[in-house]
Write an enzyme that holds these catalytic residues in place. Structure first.
Site, short mmCIF file in Angstrom:
data_model
loop_
_atom_site.label_atom_id
_atom_site.label_comp_id
_atom_site.label_asym_id
_atom_site.label_seq_id
_atom_site.Cartn_x
_atom_site.Cartn_y
_atom_site.Cartn_z
N THR A 239 33.67 130.16 77.20
CA THR A 239 34.75 129.04 77.66
C THR A 239 34.60 127.96 76.58
O THR A 239 33.79 127.66 75.93
CB THR A 239 34.08 128.65 79.00
OG1 THR A 239 34.09 129.68 79.73
CG2 THR A 239 34.71 127.43 79.56
N GLY B 80 36.00 130.33 88.92
CA GLY B 80 34.95 129.44 88.55
C GLY B 80 35.02 127.97 88.46
O GLY B 80 35.92 127.51 89.07
N ASP B 81 34.21 127.46 87.89
CA ASP B 81 34.12 125.94 87.93
C ASP B 81 35.03 125.36 86.80
O ASP B 81 35.55 124.02 87.22
CB ASP B 81 32.64 125.54 87.51
CG ASP B 81 32.27 125.80 86.05
OD1 ASP B 81 32.60 127.33 85.83
OD2 ASP B 81 31.93 125.06 85.38
N THR C 238 30.22 124.77 80.87
CA THR C 238 30.35 126.04 80.78
C THR C 238 28.95 126.61 81.16
O THR C 238 27.80 126.10 81.20
CB THR C 238 30.37 126.31 79.24
OG1 THR C 238 30.41 127.75 79.15
CG2 THR C 238 29.35 125.94 78.27
N GLY C 239 29.08 127.70 81.85
CA GLY C 239 27.99 128.51 82.33
C GLY C 239 28.28 128.97 83.68
O GLY C 239 29.42 129.68 84.15
N ARG D 260 38.21 135.99 92.04
CA ARG D 260 37.24 134.94 91.74
C ARG D 260 37.64 133.81 90.85
O ARG D 260 38.22 134.15 89.88
CB ARG D 260 35.88 135.71 91.33
CG ARG D 260 34.83 134.74 90.68
CD ARG D 260 34.78 134.27 89.66
NE ARG D 260 33.59 133.69 89.07
CZ ARG D 260 33.42 132.84 88.04
NH1 ARG D 260 34.47 132.73 87.26
NH2 ARG D 260 32.50 132.34 87.77
N1 ASP Z 1 32.03 128.71 83.73
C1 ASP Z 1 32.87 129.74 83.54
C2 ASP Z 1 33.28 130.51 84.88
O1 ASP Z 1 32.39 130.48 85.68
C3 ASP Z 1 32.27 130.57 82.51
C4 ASP Z 1 32.10 130.36 81.29
O2 ASP Z 1 31.61 129.03 81.23
O3 ASP Z 1 31.57 130.86 80.41
O4 ASP Z 1 34.28 130.95 84.93
#
Ligand code: ASP
Length: 313
Positions: A177, A207-208, A228-229, A205
């Site tokens: 990300t 994400g954040d 990110t995460g 789905r």
């Molecule tokens: N946070 C991102 C998600 O959950 C993924 C990522 O940061 O790599 O979609």
């Protein structure tokens, strides 16, 4: 502590956090990733040093990384379980706390630019899928054939994950990300985040990253944050907003607030990191993974790009 000569502008970028190992990454690969992060920093710093806005700087920096197939945003995004690329992005202006976000995009070349158009040219904050793309077409935002986003390496990662059959998502945290945060010479902050999400994501789905307050937040009274995460945990913690709230209400520094929130993410089983920009200081990083692709620059001459959890590389 406030530095003697605080920078009047600052910028940080990230390209994802995860289990990248020093040993598993060759010199050439490291150099390529660092050069890409450096190009994103340059794009934003050129704007900020000329007196441009934090908002323009974070959009420009993220666009560079969206177009770079090494990162999981725009071109080079991970594949969903069904073999498509579905992109999410969000942007926020700390001056007014205006925000724009989009999810489930399959044709918008630079999702961050669509997020900004949603913020500036429409009545809503968050649009999804076909509706978001209809909005993009009406605003003449560049769209591409979905094949533009696909790369052989991301396809290989999807196949590897499916063959392992040991989980729903990308347990190896092959993240990437991208995000940027900035403070401009006027003291205004902005944050931007763009992603393809997780390899093999399904069931729509999200994400954040595109959720205001979870993966992206900006408030002139505190700071700008891009995360990110493990998205599910960053959502539950309200991570990006929580960092700003700690600074604003508890008087914590950006570093202290970022460290505390990443520790909380860890206690809930989450992995990842954040970049934080706040007026009057250099940008802060915090992550609980072995590495995070990241870089920062400011008007006081700071300019560095790092990958691993160490001071030099
Ligand atoms: N946070 C991102 C998600 O959950 C993924 C990522 O940061 O790599 O979609």
């Amino acid at each position: 502590m406030t530095p003697a000569n605080p920078p009047h502008w600052s910028l940080a970028v990230h390209g994802g956090a995860g289990t990248m190992a020093r040993a598993g990454m060759g010199e050439a690969q490291r150099a390529e990733h660092k050069a890409a992060l450096g190009s994103a920093l340059d794009a934003g710093a050129t704007i900020l040093s000329a007196g441009g806005s934090a908002l323009d700087a974070v959009e420009a920096a993220v666009r560079v990384l969206e177009d770079d197939s090494r990162f999981n945003a725009g071109r080079g995004a991970v594949f969903t379980y069904h073999g498509t690329n579905e992109l999410d992005a969000a942007i926020m202006d700390g001056r007014t706390r205006a925000a724009g976000a989009a999810t489930g995009l399959t044709r918008v070349r630079n999702p961050i630019t669509l997020a900004r158009a949603i913020m500036e040219q429409g009545p809503h904050v968050f649009l999804s899928g076909g509706g978001a793309e209809e909005f993009a077409r009406e605003r003449l935002i560049e769209t591409v054939d979905p094949a533009w986003f696909a790369t052989p390496e991301r396809w290989r990662q999807l196949e590897e994950l499916k063959a392992r059959g040991d989980g729903w998502f990308d347990a190896g945290l092959k993240y990437g990300t991208v995000g940027a945060v900035a403070v401009d010479a006027g003291g205004h902050v902005a944050a931007a985040t763009s992603t393809g999400g997780l390899t093999a994501k399904r069931w729509g789905r999200i994400g954040d990253s595109p959720l205001i307050g979870a993966g992206t937040y900006a408030d002139d009274r505190a700071c700008a944050v891009s995360a990110t995460g493990t998205g599910e945990v960053f959502i539950r913690v309200g991570a990006a907003h929580e960092i700003g709230a700690r600074m604003r209400l508890l008087g914590e520094s950006a570093q202290a607030a970022a460290d505390a929130v990443i520790a909380e993410v860890g206690t809930l089983g989450g992995h990842g990191g954040v970049i934080v920009a706040a007026p009057g200081a250099s940008p802060a990083f915090a992550f609980n993974t072995p590495g995070m692709y990241r870089g920062r620059a400011d008007s006081a001459g700071l300019c560095e790009v790092r990958i691993f959890d160490g001071a030099t590389d």
